[in-house]
Design a protein around this motif. Structure first.
Motif, PDB file in Angstrom:
ATOM      1  N   LEU A  63      10.267  -7.569   0.060  1.00 38.40           N
ATOM      2  CA  LEU A  63      10.459  -6.134   0.670  1.00 38.40           C
ATOM      3  C   LEU A  63      10.762  -5.245  -0.489  1.00 38.40           C
ATOM      4  O   LEU A  63      11.373  -5.780  -1.392  1.00 38.40           O
ATOM      5  N   VAL A  64      10.366  -4.022  -0.373  1.00 40.74           N
ATOM      6  CA  VAL A  64      10.441  -2.926  -1.490  1.00 40.74           C
ATOM      7  C   VAL A  64      11.159  -1.968  -0.814  1.00 40.74           C
ATOM      8  O   VAL A  64      11.162  -1.239   0.219  1.00 40.74           O
ATOM      9  N   LEU A  65      12.313  -1.404  -1.643  1.00 41.61           N
ATOM     10  CA  LEU A  65      13.212  -0.293  -1.400  1.00 41.61           C
ATOM     11  C   LEU A  65      12.696   0.662  -2.288  1.00 41.61           C
ATOM     12  O   LEU A  65      12.900   0.512  -3.453  1.00 41.61           O
ATOM     13  N   LEU A  66      12.096   1.803  -1.997  1.00 44.67           N
ATOM     14  CA  LEU A  66      11.523   2.990  -2.655  1.00 44.67           C
ATOM     15  C   LEU A  66      12.152   4.217  -2.672  1.00 44.67           C
ATOM     16  O   LEU A  66      12.116   4.899  -1.509  1.00 44.67           O
ATOM     17  N   ASP A  67      12.746   4.580  -3.945  1.00 46.80           N
ATOM     18  CA  ASP A  67      13.154   5.901  -3.721  1.00 46.80           C
ATOM     19  C   ASP A  67      12.037   6.957  -4.061  1.00 46.80           C
ATOM     20  O   ASP A  67      11.015   6.659  -4.551  1.00 46.80           O
ATOM     21  N   GLU A  69      17.389 -15.809   4.856  1.00 51.37           N
ATOM     22  CA  GLU A  69      17.419 -14.815   4.168  1.00 51.37           C
ATOM     23  C   GLU A  69      17.731 -15.072   2.727  1.00 51.37           C
ATOM     24  O   GLU A  69      17.580 -14.468   1.973  1.00 51.37           O
ATOM     25  N   THR A  70      18.140 -16.357   2.383  1.00 48.04           N
ATOM     26  CA  THR A  70      18.886 -16.548   1.205  1.00 48.04           C
ATOM     27  C   THR A  70      17.787 -16.361   0.035  1.00 48.04           C
ATOM     28  O   THR A  70      18.312 -15.833  -0.936  1.00 48.04           O
ATOM     29  N   ASP A  71      16.524 -16.626   0.135  1.00 51.32           N
ATOM     30  CA  ASP A  71      15.691 -16.718  -0.835  1.00 51.32           C
ATOM     31  C   ASP A  71      14.891 -15.449  -1.095  1.00 51.32           C
ATOM     32  O   ASP A  71      14.095 -15.204  -1.819  1.00 51.32           O
ATOM     33  N   ARG A  72      15.035 -14.279  -0.136  1.00 42.58           N
ATOM     34  CA  ARG A  72      14.477 -13.155   0.134  1.00 42.58           C
ATOM     35  C   ARG A  72      14.529 -12.467  -1.159  1.00 42.58           C
ATOM     36  O   ARG A  72      15.766 -12.183  -1.586  1.00 42.58           O
ATOM     37  N   VAL A  73      13.518 -11.855  -1.690  1.00 39.58           N
ATOM     38  CA  VAL A  73      13.529 -11.094  -2.851  1.00 39.58           C
ATOM     39  C   VAL A  73      13.197  -9.590  -2.604  1.00 39.58           C
ATOM     40  O   VAL A  73      12.158  -9.244  -1.853  1.00 39.58           O
ATOM     41  N   VAL A  74      14.183  -8.783  -3.011  1.00 37.89           N
ATOM     42  CA  VAL A  74      14.119  -7.410  -2.613  1.00 37.89           C
ATOM     43  C   VAL A  74      13.874  -6.759  -3.755  1.00 37.89           C
ATOM     44  O   VAL A  74      14.726  -6.606  -4.869  1.00 37.89           O
ATOM     45  N   LEU A  75      12.802  -5.689  -4.072  1.00 31.52           N
ATOM     46  CA  LEU A  75      12.606  -5.031  -5.438  1.00 31.52           C
ATOM     47  C   LEU A  75      13.056  -3.485  -4.899  1.00 31.52           C
ATOM     48  O   LEU A  75      12.547  -2.940  -4.126  1.00 31.52           O
ATOM     49  N   VAL A  76      13.972  -3.221  -5.672  1.00 33.12           N
ATOM     50  CA  VAL A  76      14.652  -1.756  -5.694  1.00 33.12           C
ATOM     51  C   VAL A  76      14.088  -0.874  -6.633  1.00 33.12           C
ATOM     52  O   VAL A  76      13.969  -1.142  -7.931  1.00 33.12           O
ATOM     53  N   ILE A  77      13.167   0.062  -6.281  1.00 32.24           N
ATOM     54  CA  ILE A  77      12.488   1.144  -7.154  1.00 32.24           C
ATOM     55  C   ILE A  77      13.468   2.468  -7.284  1.00 32.24           C
ATOM     56  O   ILE A  77      13.032   3.240  -6.206  1.00 32.24           O
ATOM     57  N   GLU A  78      14.372   2.635  -7.930  1.00 34.26           N
ATOM     58  CA  GLU A  78      15.305   3.713  -7.954  1.00 34.26           C
ATOM     59  C   GLU A  78      15.822   4.070  -9.135  1.00 34.26           C
ATOM     60  O   GLU A  78      16.014   3.136 -10.070  1.00 34.26           O
ATOM     61  N   ASP A  79      16.066   5.152  -9.511  1.00 33.70           N
ATOM     62  CA  ASP A  79      16.398   5.683 -10.800  1.00 33.70           C
ATOM     63  C   ASP A  79      18.140   5.849 -10.887  1.00 33.70           C
ATOM     64  O   ASP A  79      18.497   6.216 -11.766  1.00 33.70           O
ATOM     65  N   GLU A  80      18.638   6.229  -9.837  1.00 39.06           N
ATOM     66  CA  GLU A  80      20.068   6.526  -9.793  1.00 39.06           C
ATOM     67  C   GLU A  80      20.929   5.077  -9.948  1.00 39.06           C
ATOM     68  O   GLU A  80      21.067   4.318  -8.745  1.00 39.06           O
ATOM     69  N   THR A 132      11.635   3.162 -12.581  1.00 36.31           N
ATOM     70  CA  THR A 132      10.675   4.178 -12.734  1.00 36.31           C
ATOM     71  C   THR A 132       9.422   3.763 -11.706  1.00 36.31           C
ATOM     72  O   THR A 132       9.415   2.347 -11.570  1.00 36.31           O
ATOM     73  N   GLY A 133       8.667   4.480 -11.479  1.00 38.68           N
ATOM     74  CA  GLY A 133       7.497   3.898 -10.508  1.00 38.68           C
ATOM     75  C   GLY A 133       6.679   3.086 -11.162  1.00 38.68           C
ATOM     76  O   GLY A 133       6.189   2.019 -10.610  1.00 38.68           O
ATOM     77  N   GLN A 134       6.455   3.326 -12.266  1.00 40.17           N
ATOM     78  CA  GLN A 134       5.365   2.233 -13.285  1.00 40.17           C
ATOM     79  C   GLN A 134       5.983   1.049 -13.276  1.00 40.17           C
ATOM     80  O   GLN A 134       5.228   0.101 -13.038  1.00 40.17           O
ATOM     81  N   LYS A 135       7.333   1.174 -13.587  1.00 37.91           N
ATOM     82  CA  LYS A 135       7.971  -0.234 -13.918  1.00 37.91           C
ATOM     83  C   LYS A 135       8.061  -1.065 -12.266  1.00 37.91           C
ATOM     84  O   LYS A 135       7.818  -2.200 -12.284  1.00 37.91           O
ATOM     85  N   GLY A 136       8.221  -0.348 -11.355  1.00 44.11           N
ATOM     86  CA  GLY A 136       8.104  -1.001 -10.096  1.00 44.11           C
ATOM     87  C   GLY A 136       6.857  -1.502  -9.769  1.00 44.11           C
ATOM     88  O   GLY A 136       6.812  -2.529  -8.952  1.00 44.11           O
ATOM     89  N   LEU A 137       5.742  -0.687  -9.868  1.00 46.08           N
ATOM     90  CA  LEU A 137       4.485  -1.333  -9.694  1.00 46.08           C
ATOM     91  C   LEU A 137       4.249  -2.575 -10.398  1.00 46.08           C
ATOM     92  O   LEU A 137       3.712  -3.578  -9.932  1.00 46.08           O
ATOM     93  N   SER A 151       4.022   4.300  -3.005  1.00 45.61           N
ATOM     94  CA  SER A 151       3.727   3.613  -1.862  1.00 45.61           C
ATOM     95  C   SER A 151       2.305   3.275  -1.559  1.00 45.61           C
ATOM     96  O   SER A 151       1.680   2.185  -1.354  1.00 45.61           O
ATOM     97  N   ARG A 152       1.452   4.199  -2.178  1.00 49.12           N
ATOM     98  CA  ARG A 152      -0.124   4.329  -1.852  1.00 49.12           C
ATOM     99  C   ARG A 152      -0.684   3.294  -2.886  1.00 49.12           C
ATOM    100  O   ARG A 152      -1.459   2.538  -2.273  1.00 49.12           O
ATOM    101  N   ARG A 153      -0.086   3.118  -3.931  1.00 44.85           N
ATOM    102  CA  ARG A 153      -0.632   2.269  -4.878  1.00 44.85           C
ATOM    103  C   ARG A 153      -0.370   0.928  -4.381  1.00 44.85           C
ATOM    104  O   ARG A 153      -1.138  -0.036  -4.421  1.00 44.85           O
ATOM    105  N   LEU A 154       0.749   0.645  -3.883  1.00 47.16           N
ATOM    106  CA  LEU A 154       1.222  -0.901  -3.398  1.00 47.16           C
ATOM    107  C   LEU A 154       0.212  -0.994  -2.203  1.00 47.16           C
ATOM    108  O   LEU A 154      -0.112  -2.102  -2.354  1.00 47.16           O
ATOM    109  N   ARG A 155       0.400  -0.102  -1.491  1.00 43.11           N
ATOM    110  CA  ARG A 155      -0.815  -0.500  -0.360  1.00 43.11           C
ATOM    111  C   ARG A 155      -2.207  -0.631  -0.505  1.00 43.11           C
ATOM    112  O   ARG A 155      -3.023  -1.218   0.451  1.00 43.11           O
ATOM    113  N   GLU A 156      -2.548  -0.412  -1.714  1.00 39.12           N
ATOM    114  CA  GLU A 156      -4.054  -0.922  -2.002  1.00 39.12           C
ATOM    115  C   GLU A 156      -4.138  -2.440  -2.322  1.00 39.12           C
ATOM    116  O   GLU A 156      -5.294  -2.891  -2.177  1.00 39.12           O
TER     117      GLU A 156
END
Ligand code: CA
Length: 231
Positions: free
Chosen positions: A53-57, A4-15, A38-43, A69-74
């Motif tokens: 992996l993406v953690l998405l608020d 798991e050491t090099d796994r990158v997790v993107l957190v899209i969250e404003d809090e 923000t969603g835009q920055k997350g994309l 999530s729809r845009r990512l799935r494209e």
């Protein structure tokens, strides 16, 4: 060093508080964290860095988490775990139906978060392999041979019971929404027939659970769907 050491997790969250918690707890478990408020920055981050992996608020300031999530799935099958607040039940289900892999309801603990992440990463690694046997506890489901064993003894299932079990087994550890189950087992015209699920889940539990009234394998996610529990 773990895998798991090099796994990158993107957190899209404003809090900021949640982001701080996720950064501290996940980086201490060997993940590298990128964050976007923000969603835009997350994309943008998702396409620039291709995270594992993406953690998405779901409640973002600029756009709906469901749309993110729809845009990512494209373009990507990256595992997406949505972070929802109480009262976002509908959005949560919509996000799952739009291709998100799982969800966590705030507030959640680090143990729960890591378990969900492990399941999602394992599932992503397996996808496409077509691994035919799913084993959970003393339950063994052979998706290719269409056989089910519990404690070494073969259990006979009806074709519909097997189809239902197969969908849950292919998604072992992850929540599957009622809509997804109805669509995959009975077809698109059955999407409104939630009572089919109640009847057939009861039958599966009766045949495969040690104590059908207190299910340990086939758990109900209230209002969302069902999960074949792996941990
Ligand atoms: Ca938020």
């Amino acid at each position: 060093m773990t895998a798991e050491t090099d796994r990158v997790v993107l957190v899209i969250e404003d809090e900021p508080q949640v982001v701080r918690f996720l950064k501290a707890s996940l980086s201490s478990h060997g993940f590298r964290i990128l964050d976007a408020p923000t969603g835009q920055k997350g994309l943008i981050e998702a396409s620039a860095h291709v995270p594992d992996l993406v953690l998405l608020d779901l409640g973002l300031p600029d756009m709906d988490g469901v749309d993110v999530s729809r845009r990512l799935r494209e373009w990507t099958s990256v595992p997406i775990i949505v972070l929802s607040a109480r009262g976002q039940e509908r959005d949560k289900i919509e996000a799952l139906d739009a291709g998100a892999d799982d969800y966590l309801t705030k507030p959640f603990g680090i143990g729960e978060l890591l378990a969900r992440i492990r399941v999602a990463l394992r599932h992503a690694a397996r996808a496409g392999d077509g691994e035919p046997v799913v084993a959970v506890g003393d339950l063994r489901v052979d998706l290719a041979a269409h056989t089910v064993h519990r404690g070494g003894v073969e259990v006979r299932l009806t074709p519909i019971e097997f189809r239902l079990l197969a969908v849950l087994a292919r998604n072992a550890g992850r929540v599957v929404t009622q809509r997804q189950l109805l669509k995959e087992v009975w077809g698109p015209s059955a999407i409104g027939e939630a009572h089919y699920l109640r009847v057939y889940m009861a039958q599966l539990r009766h045949k495969l659970e040690a104590e059908p009234a207190r299910p340990r394998l086939f758990v109900t996610e209230p209002g969302v769907g069902y999960r074949l529990r792996t941990e």
